[in-house]
Design a protein around this motif. Structure first.
Motif, PDB file in Angstrom:
ATOM      1  N   SER A 444      67.110 -49.410  61.843  1.00  0.00           N
ATOM      2  CA  SER A 444      68.133 -48.599  62.506  1.00  0.00           C
ATOM      3  C   SER A 444      67.536 -47.232  62.819  1.00  0.00           C
ATOM      4  CB  SER A 444      69.375 -48.447  61.616  1.00  0.00           C
ATOM      5  OG  SER A 444      69.049 -47.826  60.385  1.00  0.00           O
ATOM      6  N   GLY A 445      68.151 -46.535  63.752  1.00  0.00           N
ATOM      7  CA  GLY A 445      67.648 -45.216  64.125  1.00  0.00           C
ATOM      8  C   GLY A 445      66.352 -45.244  64.905  1.00  0.00           C
ATOM      9  N   VAL A 446      66.057 -46.368  65.573  1.00  0.00           N
ATOM     10  CA  VAL A 446      64.827 -46.461  66.373  1.00  0.00           C
ATOM     11  C   VAL A 446      64.960 -45.548  67.587  1.00  0.00           C
ATOM     12  CG1 VAL A 446      63.270 -47.973  67.625  1.00  0.00           C
ATOM     13  CG2 VAL A 446      64.465 -48.826  65.592  1.00  0.00           C
ATOM     14  N   LYS A 447      64.034 -44.618  67.762  1.00  0.00           N
ATOM     15  CA  LYS A 447      64.135 -43.637  68.843  1.00  0.00           C
ATOM     16  C   LYS A 447      63.673 -44.176  70.187  1.00  0.00           C
ATOM     17  CE  LYS A 447      61.781 -40.611  66.409  1.00  0.00           C
ATOM     18  NZ  LYS A 447      61.103 -39.347  65.973  1.00  0.00           N
ATOM     19  N   ARG A 448      62.715 -45.117  70.149  1.00  0.00           N
ATOM     20  CA  ARG A 448      62.156 -45.623  71.410  1.00  0.00           C
ATOM     21  C   ARG A 448      61.353 -46.886  71.115  1.00  0.00           C
ATOM     22  NH1 ARG A 448      59.673 -41.168  69.558  1.00  0.00           N
ATOM     23  NH2 ARG A 448      57.409 -41.256  69.161  1.00  0.00           N
ATOM     24  N   ALA A 467      55.192 -56.860  66.537  1.00  0.00           N
ATOM     25  CA  ALA A 467      55.493 -55.887  67.580  1.00  0.00           C
ATOM     26  C   ALA A 467      56.853 -56.218  68.181  1.00  0.00           C
ATOM     27  CB  ALA A 467      54.413 -55.906  68.650  1.00  0.00           C
ATOM     28  N   SER A 468      57.526 -55.187  68.659  1.00  0.00           N
ATOM     29  CA  SER A 468      58.857 -55.399  69.239  1.00  0.00           C
ATOM     30  C   SER A 468      59.054 -54.497  70.452  1.00  0.00           C
ATOM     31  CB  SER A 468      59.943 -55.098  68.198  1.00  0.00           C
ATOM     32  OG  SER A 468      61.230 -55.138  68.786  1.00  0.00           O
ATOM     33  N   GLN A 469      59.615 -55.104  71.500  1.00  0.00           N
ATOM     34  CA  GLN A 469      59.994 -54.350  72.697  1.00  0.00           C
ATOM     35  C   GLN A 469      61.456 -53.932  72.659  1.00  0.00           C
ATOM     36  OE1 GLN A 469      57.908 -53.389  75.083  1.00  0.00           O
ATOM     37  NE2 GLN A 469      56.140 -54.459  74.227  1.00  0.00           N
ATOM     38  N   LYS A 470      62.252 -54.656  71.855  1.00  0.00           N
ATOM     39  CA  LYS A 470      63.681 -54.320  71.761  1.00  0.00           C
ATOM     40  C   LYS A 470      64.328 -54.791  70.464  1.00  0.00           C
ATOM     41  CE  LYS A 470      65.193 -58.460  74.290  1.00  0.00           C
ATOM     42  NZ  LYS A 470      65.992 -58.981  75.420  1.00  0.00           N
ATOM     43  N   VAL A 488      56.626 -48.211  60.269  1.00  0.00           N
ATOM     44  CA  VAL A 488      56.866 -48.459  61.690  1.00  0.00           C
ATOM     45  C   VAL A 488      56.001 -47.500  62.498  1.00  0.00           C
ATOM     46  CG1 VAL A 488      58.541 -48.215  63.560  1.00  0.00           C
ATOM     47  CG2 VAL A 488      59.170 -49.428  61.473  1.00  0.00           C
ATOM     48  N   ILE A 489      55.293 -48.051  63.471  1.00  0.00           N
ATOM     49  CA  ILE A 489      54.483 -47.261  64.397  1.00  0.00           C
ATOM     50  C   ILE A 489      55.202 -47.212  65.743  1.00  0.00           C
ATOM     51  CG2 ILE A 489      52.283 -47.127  65.640  1.00  0.00           C
ATOM     52  CD1 ILE A 489      51.034 -48.708  63.319  1.00  0.00           C
ATOM     53  N   TYR A 490      55.410 -46.016  66.258  1.00  0.00           N
ATOM     54  CA  TYR A 490      55.902 -45.883  67.636  1.00  0.00           C
ATOM     55  C   TYR A 490      54.703 -46.035  68.572  1.00  0.00           C
ATOM     56  CZ  TYR A 490      60.542 -44.382  66.137  1.00  0.00           C
ATOM     57  OH  TYR A 490      61.813 -44.333  65.590  1.00  0.00           O
ATOM     58  N   ASP A 491      54.573 -47.218  69.128  1.00  0.00           N
ATOM     59  CA  ASP A 491      53.406 -47.571  69.947  1.00  0.00           C
ATOM     60  C   ASP A 491      53.623 -47.064  71.374  1.00  0.00           C
ATOM     61  OD1 ASP A 491      51.056 -48.704  70.818  1.00  0.00           O
ATOM     62  OD2 ASP A 491      51.906 -50.712  71.039  1.00  0.00           O
ATOM     63  N   ASP A 492      53.500 -45.752  71.561  1.00  0.00           N
ATOM     64  CA  ASP A 492      53.911 -45.110  72.821  1.00  0.00           C
ATOM     65  C   ASP A 492      53.102 -45.576  74.026  1.00  0.00           C
ATOM     66  OD1 ASP A 492      55.940 -43.611  71.609  1.00  0.00           O
ATOM     67  OD2 ASP A 492      54.533 -42.058  71.007  1.00  0.00           O
ATOM     68  N   ASN A 493      51.835 -45.931  73.837  1.00  0.00           N
ATOM     69  CA  ASN A 493      51.057 -46.408  74.985  1.00  0.00           C
ATOM     70  C   ASN A 493      51.045 -47.931  75.093  1.00  0.00           C
ATOM     71  OD1 ASN A 493      49.356 -47.142  72.929  1.00  0.00           O
ATOM     72  ND2 ASN A 493      47.667 -45.811  73.541  1.00  0.00           N
ATOM     73  N   GLY A 494      51.756 -48.607  74.178  1.00  0.00           N
ATOM     74  CA  GLY A 494      51.948 -50.053  74.293  1.00  0.00           C
ATOM     75  C   GLY A 494      50.693 -50.890  74.159  1.00  0.00           C
ATOM     76  N   ASN A 495      49.674 -50.382  73.446  1.00  0.00           N
ATOM     77  CA  ASN A 495      48.430 -51.146  73.335  1.00  0.00           C
ATOM     78  C   ASN A 495      48.360 -51.989  72.062  1.00  0.00           C
ATOM     79  OD1 ASN A 495      48.066 -49.156  71.433  1.00  0.00           O
ATOM     80  ND2 ASN A 495      46.017 -48.566  72.120  1.00  0.00           N
ATOM     81  N   GLY A 496      49.425 -51.997  71.270  1.00  0.00           N
ATOM     82  CA  GLY A 496      49.483 -52.864  70.101  1.00  0.00           C
ATOM     83  C   GLY A 496      48.806 -52.346  68.856  1.00  0.00           C
ATOM     84  N   ILE A 497      48.266 -51.124  68.900  1.00  0.00           N
ATOM     85  CA  ILE A 497      47.632 -50.529  67.731  1.00  0.00           C
ATOM     86  C   ILE A 497      48.060 -49.066  67.608  1.00  0.00           C
ATOM     87  CG2 ILE A 497      45.602 -52.034  67.779  1.00  0.00           C
ATOM     88  CD1 ILE A 497      44.064 -49.737  69.111  1.00  0.00           C
TER      89      ILE A 497
END
Length: 534
Positions: A444-448, A467-470, A488-497
């Motif tokens: 819960s509270g996922v920002k992005r 990994a999760s997109q939604k 939890v890692i906010y994977d802002d560039n979407g590269n999976g790491i």
């Protein structure tokens, strides 16, 4: 008569003390636990109009000064370190001889940390600070805050907090100049306090400064920064997040390890590493695999068996290109085909039966492979080769309390050098599903998005991840019973790491949130855990 009474009395007293001696021993009294006290200093602590070049601090008992080069924090830093005595012997005073020219109208502080102890029991005079001003008053402003590590759950100890004049600060300042003010966090504490500061605007930096020179060395130091200056006075508590930068990609000259293999070391983050080879202008086929020890940034380069000569190796990674000439020698060893089981003993339901090879593989003939259960019934499987890790992975439906035997008939596997295997056999077992636990995590509270949820053991090693997109509910089935940590890692560039930060680019590391407690997953348990990221 008097003499006889006197002699008798002496005998009685002697007998009394002899008996006492037999009953016990002298203990020397209670242990001293009191720290030494300062009975005076010259000039007095918090003096103004300081003009001298020596400070003398007197104590009420013999003291020792230890690890002073690591413990003593002088703010503002001095270019020439003062001479401090004593350092290897006991004394009732500390003498500080200043070798540097002091700045005008400046407040200086000498924080001794835990370096001062009494001579007998090593009771520390904790965090003693001597302060003086070369001007008419002692600066009294302060700034407080905390530090955290961008990747690890617990930050390093003894992190330096540096303040620079914002008016003269540039991006290169942290590499070349010492700060106006400096302090350290304490061992195991995340908090910091910079005191005796002047009013003004400052750039604040945090460093895990391995060399202790108050300058940023990207190869060895972690750094944390704020994008905007701070202004004093302030009531704000600041948080600085430290990260280790990944340097720009750079390859090192290959070294020959055998008659058919080179090691190529590199530093920095590889984007799309490509290595080619030529011999006298003619292209030579290479096979590139990962060095077995995962903590080393090294790849293995296998080249064909041939007349040894020089190879021209060209390394490309993004915009990086560099060529090396490797002169080959005739060594005693050559790499040859060996196949061993990476998976041994118990095979978990989440894992695949995996074989590793010494040399790269060219061909896998599954028609010459048989997988059987304990009743000798053939089991359907698929085999997939991961060349970079030199692993052959076998996937099949696993049953409880089963024994599986994998048979490799001759010539089932052919390597880069046309070598083929002899008959081989590997065995693994499965346990009951009830021997494992299941973990469902609801966020819960996922920002992005996107995000990565990782499950770690107590040593910080990642055992499972998704990994999760939604999705905010994620299930990890049949995992080993043990204590786990979540992050939890906010994977802002979407590269999976997870990606670290970059000081010059003013980019912070990708955000990580840890769950505050350990999770106990037990055999035959279904654990449902809520994880609030706020």
């Amino acid at each position: 008569m008097i003499k006889l009474k006197y002699i008798v009395s002496l005998l009685v007293v002697a007998t009394f003390f002899t008996n006492c001696a037999k009953r016990g021993t002298i203990t020397g009294g209670p242990k001293d636990t009191i720290a030494p006290k300062i009975i005076g200093s010259l000039p007095a602590n918090f003096s103004t109009q300081f003009k001298g070049n020596e400070i003398k601090i007197t104590f009420d008992e013999l003291i020792k000064v230890k690890d002073v080069t690591k413990q003593l924090i002088i703010s503002p830093p001095l270019k020439k370190q003062p001479i401090i005595v004593p350092q290897s012997s006991a004394s009732k005073f500390i003498s500080i001889k200043l070798l540097d020219t002091l700045q005008e109208n400046t407040t200086y502080s000498f924080n001794f940390g835990q370096s001062i102890t009494d001579n007998n029991e090593n009771n520390p005079y904790s965090q003693f600070k001597y302060v003086f001003s070369t001007g008419n008053y002692i600066d009294s402003l302060s700034v407080v805050g905390k530090i955290k590590d961008a990747y690890k759950q617990k930050p390093d100890n003894f992190v330096s907090i540096l303040l620079y004049d914002a008016k003269t600060f540039t991006d290169s300042t942290v590499y070349k100049e010492t700060p106006l003010y400096v302090t350290n966090t304490l061992d195991s504490l995340q908090l910091f306090s910079l005191e005796n500061l002047k009013e003004g605007s400052y750039q604040i930096i945090a460093l895990k400064d391995k060399s202790g020179n108050n300058k940023f060395d990207p190869k060895s130091d972690k750094i944390g920064f704020l994008n905007e200056p701070i202004t004093l006075p302030t009531s704000t508590a600041y948080e600085l997040e430290l990260f280790a930068e990944k340097p720009q990609f750079k390859a090192f000259k290959p070294t020959q390890e055998s008659n058919n293999k080179l090691y190529l070391g590199y530093e920095g983050k590889s984007k799309n590493l490509k290595v080619t080879a030529k011999k006298r202008g003619e292209s030579i086929p290479l096979r590139m695999t990962k060095y077995p020890q995962k903590e080393k940034d090294t790849v293995q380069l296998f080249f064909p068996k041939m007349e040894l000569d020089s190879l021209e190796i060209t390394v490309e990674d993004g915009s990086y290109t560099k060529s090396f000439t490797s002169k080959l020698k005739n060594l005693k060893s050559s790499d040859s085909l060996k196949i061993i089981a990476k998976t041994q003993g118990v095979l978990s339901f989440r894992d695949q039966l995996t074989l590793t090879t010494n040399t790269p593989i060219d061909k896998i003939d599954v028609s010459k492979m048989v997988l059987r259960n304990k009743d000798s019934v053939a089991v359907n499987f698929t085999a997939k080769y991961d060349e970079y890790h030199q692993e052959i992975r076998f996937d099949f439906k696993k049953e409880e309390e089963e024994k599986y035997t994998l048979e490799l008939l001759p010539e089932a596997i052919t390597d880069f050098y046309e070598s083929k295997n002899d008959s081989l056999q590997f065995e693994v077992n499965t346990k009951l599903l009830a021997d494992y636990g299941n973990l469902k995590v609801t966020l819960s509270g996922v920002k992005r998005f996107p995000i990565i949820l990782e499950v770690l053991d107590e040593n910080g090693e990642v055992l499972y991840s998704k990994a999760s997109q939604k999705e905010t509910a994620m299930l990890f089935e049949t995992i080993e019973p043990k204590l786990y940590t979540l992050r939890v890692i906010y994977d802002d560039n979407g590269n999976g790491i997870w990606d670290t930060g970059d000081y010059l680019a003013k980019r912070q590391a990708e955000e990580i949130v840890y769950y505050a407690k350990l999770l106990d997953v037990r055999a035959n348990w279904d654990v449902e855990q809520d994880f609030n990221l706020d």
